[in-house]
Every structure is written in C-alpha cells, then in structure tokens.
Design a protein around this motif. Structure first.
Motif, short mmCIF file in Angstrom:
data_model
loop_
_atom_site.label_atom_id
_atom_site.label_comp_id
_atom_site.label_asym_id
_atom_site.label_seq_id
_atom_site.Cartn_x
_atom_site.Cartn_y
_atom_site.Cartn_z
N LYS A 65 -83.72 -45.33 34.77
CA LYS A 65 -82.46 -45.86 34.25
C LYS A 65 -81.29 -45.06 34.86
O LYS A 65 -80.90 -44.02 34.37
CB LYS A 65 -82.45 -45.75 32.72
CG LYS A 65 -81.08 -45.92 32.04
CD LYS A 65 -80.43 -47.26 32.32
CE LYS A 65 -79.08 -47.37 31.61
NZ LYS A 65 -78.00 -46.60 32.27
N GLU B 270 -81.17 -51.44 34.83
CA GLU B 270 -79.81 -51.07 34.47
C GLU B 270 -79.02 -52.31 34.08
O GLU B 270 -79.36 -53.43 34.48
CB GLU B 270 -79.13 -50.35 35.64
CG GLU B 270 -77.65 -50.07 35.49
CD GLU B 270 -77.26 -49.14 34.35
OE1 GLU B 270 -77.82 -49.30 33.26
OE2 GLU B 270 -76.38 -48.27 34.55
N ALA C 62 -86.46 -51.57 28.14
CA ALA C 62 -86.23 -50.17 27.81
C ALA C 62 -87.15 -49.73 26.67
O ALA C 62 -87.76 -48.65 26.73
CB ALA C 62 -84.77 -49.95 27.43
N ASN D 6 -84.20 -41.06 32.47
CA ASN D 6 -82.76 -41.26 32.42
C ASN D 6 -82.12 -40.55 33.62
O ASN D 6 -82.38 -39.36 33.85
CB ASN D 6 -82.23 -40.69 31.10
CG ASN D 6 -80.79 -41.03 30.83
OD1 ASN D 6 -80.20 -41.91 31.45
ND2 ASN D 6 -80.19 -40.34 29.86
N CYS E 24 -78.70 -49.80 28.27
CA CYS E 24 -79.91 -50.50 27.81
C CYS E 24 -79.59 -51.50 26.70
O CYS E 24 -80.49 -51.94 25.98
CB CYS E 24 -80.94 -49.49 27.31
SG CYS E 24 -81.54 -48.35 28.58
#
Length: 361
Positions: free
Chosen positions: A40, A79, A131, A139, A161
């Motif tokens: 992410k 994303e 997610a 992250n 998310c």
C-alpha cells in the motif's frame, strides 16, 4: 508483543535501501509462505515522487524483489488516490505500471474495490475488501507535512484503503479520530517509510526537502512519533497519534536502543524539484558539502520556527562536512560544525533538536 525496533538507512538508491532494511529486520522470517502480500504506497495525487508527495517506485521494486527472492509469489499493489484524482494516473506517472509488468505483480485501484462495514471507535467505517483480506499488509507511506493534520506518515496513509464516500465522511468528522479508529481496525504488518524528499507542508507536494532517508518498523504509532521528531513537530499537534495510542494501535515511546542505524548520512544534497519555500527558508544558511538528512532537518526546523514565531530566522547558520574542524561564528548544525559558538549536535540532529536551539536565540 510488537517489535519496537526501527531500522534507518541513508542514501539515494531507494531499491537498494529498501532491500537492506528488510534484510536487516529479517522480514522473510515473519511472512508465512503462501501468504497474500499487499503493498500500500502513497499515491494521493498523480505526481512524480520528486515533488515530495508520492512513494518512490524503487521502494516497491525493492520490496517485490526481496519477497520474490524469498519465495513469495502472491504479491499485489493496491491504492486509492484522493477524491478528485484517478489512481490509474498515479500508477502511470510514478512508474508502477512498468513495475507490475516487469515483476508480474497486479495493480488494484481501490476506488473500484468492494467494501465491507467494520465497527470502530467512531462508528461504522466501510473499508476496501482487498485491504481487509490481505494476508500480510505492507504500508509504504511518505513522511511529509499536511495542511490539515500538520504531518502525515504511517497512520494517515491507511486512509487510501477507503472508498471516496468514506474519505469525504472522514473530513466531516475532523480526520483525527477516524484516522485513529481506522488504524485500530486495519493494522499493517509492516511499515516502510519513504523519507527521501517529503514535502515540507502539503500532502500533494510542491515543496520537497531532500533528506535521503528511509525507515522500517512494525508500530505505526511509534513511526509517526519519530516522524514528528524528525520534522520538528510537537506530537500533541498531530491529534490522531494520541488517539491511536489510546485505542491500542501502538505506542509513541521511543526508547534507547529502539533506533538501529544501518549507516551514516554521507551523500551530499541531491538535486530536487524547485521549491521556493525551502529556498527562502535557507537563504541565511551557509553550507559546505552538507548531507541531505542534516540539511533537510534544518529546513524543517526553520519552517517550524517561522510557523511559531511568525517571522523567518535571521541569523547566519553554518552546516556541512566542509566546516569540520573549523571554529565558526554563531550557529552550527550537526557534528561537523561543533566548532561553532552554539551547535545542534547530532549526525544528523533531528529537526526537533535544531528547533530547540533556534528558539534559544
């Protein structure tokens, strides 16, 4: 118990630095074989990382190569850009599409994902399914300033998310409490912070400050607390950190021995995008071969000084390896300028340390 160590590396080769961090922390030992690993990043806007807003592509390359070298194949990038921008544009502008093709890793736009309601401290929040279903969530935030929350790093990056409707809802709730509540409900397994050239004060970039630094840790609260220290920000001004700590996301404590440095900052200031604000802040700075991390922390401190005092800092400041061993008038920044009349010691000193010295003017 959550690992409290934060690994820090300096340099300007994002891919290599990322792999060094993961090797040092022995991350492969904590990821179950066969786990679905989701990355992410921060693609809040479609802007090149050099503007100080988005995660450098080399970081994703480093993570993917490290994972694949250790037998992990179920890897994805996900994303959702901020409201008003398209995630696909960010994927293209930042070079992520090419990374996906080269490593055979799919990219998912969370704006198009299904969502699931999750009960939190602030009520029900709808969170994207991908997610929530990730077996091991990594992250990859950017440490930078933010016009509404003062700074943004690990905790706030999880807002990507959410669907756009929920992002809008967060703003009506004041951002801080819902950000903390989200992190209590959706906890990444690992965070790798892009602190190569984060923006001075805006989430969307434009005032990049090169520090050529990256960090790896497991506790997002601890990482955000460190981010405040590095930027010279009072953690109490970033309210979501306190709420996240209160609600069990992590701890802001940074004890002796928690910070593990893989090297020292030796790279001179790297080229950056034009940043008028950063240039104005540094107009009274005399530098000789300054390291990016040291100079970047100084700019952050000068910015915080101006915010607090309502004026620019006017005295001459010396910084850089070229002053090592010399007696200097006035103020020095960093161990190399210890010959100054007053010096903020460290290699590099944090913006917090520098700011305290400037406030003693």
């Amino acid at each position: 118990m959550m690992d409290r160590k934060i690994y820090i590396v300096y340099g300007n080769r994002a891919k290599q630095m990322t792999m060094e961090l993961m090797e040092a922390a022995r991350i492969s030992e904590e990821i179950p074989q066969g786990a679905s690993v989701a990355l992410k990043p921060n693609l809040v806007v479609a802007a090149e990382p050099e503007y100080g807003a988005t995660t450098h592509a080399g970081i994703l390359e480093g993570v993917i190569e490290y994972l694949q070298d250790h037998g992990h194949r179920d890897i994805s990038i996900m994303e959702g850009a901020w409201v008003g921008d398209r995630t696909e544009r960010g994927f293209a502008v930042c070079g992520y599409n090419e990374i996906g093709r080269r490593y055979n890793v799919p990219l998912y736009d969370l704006k198009r994902d299904s969502t699931r309601p999750v009960k939190t401290r602030v009520g029900q929040i709808r969170i994207c399914e991908r997610a929530l279903n990730a077996g091991y969530l990594i992250n990859l935030p950017v440490l930078k300033g933010h016009c509404q929350t003062v700074m943004t790093c690990a905790l706030k990056n999880m807002k990507g998310c959410l669907p756009d409707t929920e992002k809008r809802h967060f703003h009506t709730m004041g951002l801080h409490r819902p950000i903390a509540a989200l992190n209590a409900a959706l906890k990444p397994a690992l965070t790798i912070v892009d602190n190569i050239c984060g923006d001075l004060n805006f989430e969307e970039g434009g005032n990049p400050v090169p520090t050529n630094r990256m960090m790896l840790g497991h506790d997002p609260v601890q990482l955000d607390a460190l981010g405040c220290r590095l930027m010279g920000i009072d953690m109490r001004d970033v309210e979501y950190i306190g709420y996240a700590e209160e609600w069990g996301v992590g701890s802001s404590e940074i004890a002796d021995g928690d910070l593990i440095y893989l090297n020292e900052p030796k790279v001179a200031i790297a080229p950056q995008r034009p940043s008028g604000l950063a240039a104005r802040l540094g107009k009274n700075v005399k530098q000789k071969s300054a390291c990016s991390a040291c100079y970047g922390n100084l700019i952050h401190a000068l910015y915080q000084y101006q915010e607090r005092e309502g004026r620019a800092f006017g005295a001459l400041i010396s910084i850089g390896q070229g002053f090592d061993g010399q007696e200097l008038p006035g103020i020095g920044v960093g161990r190399c300028c210890r010959g100054a009349e007053r010096c903020a010691m460290g290699c590099p000193p944090s913006a917090e340390t520098i700011l305290h010295m400037l406030m003693e003017e």
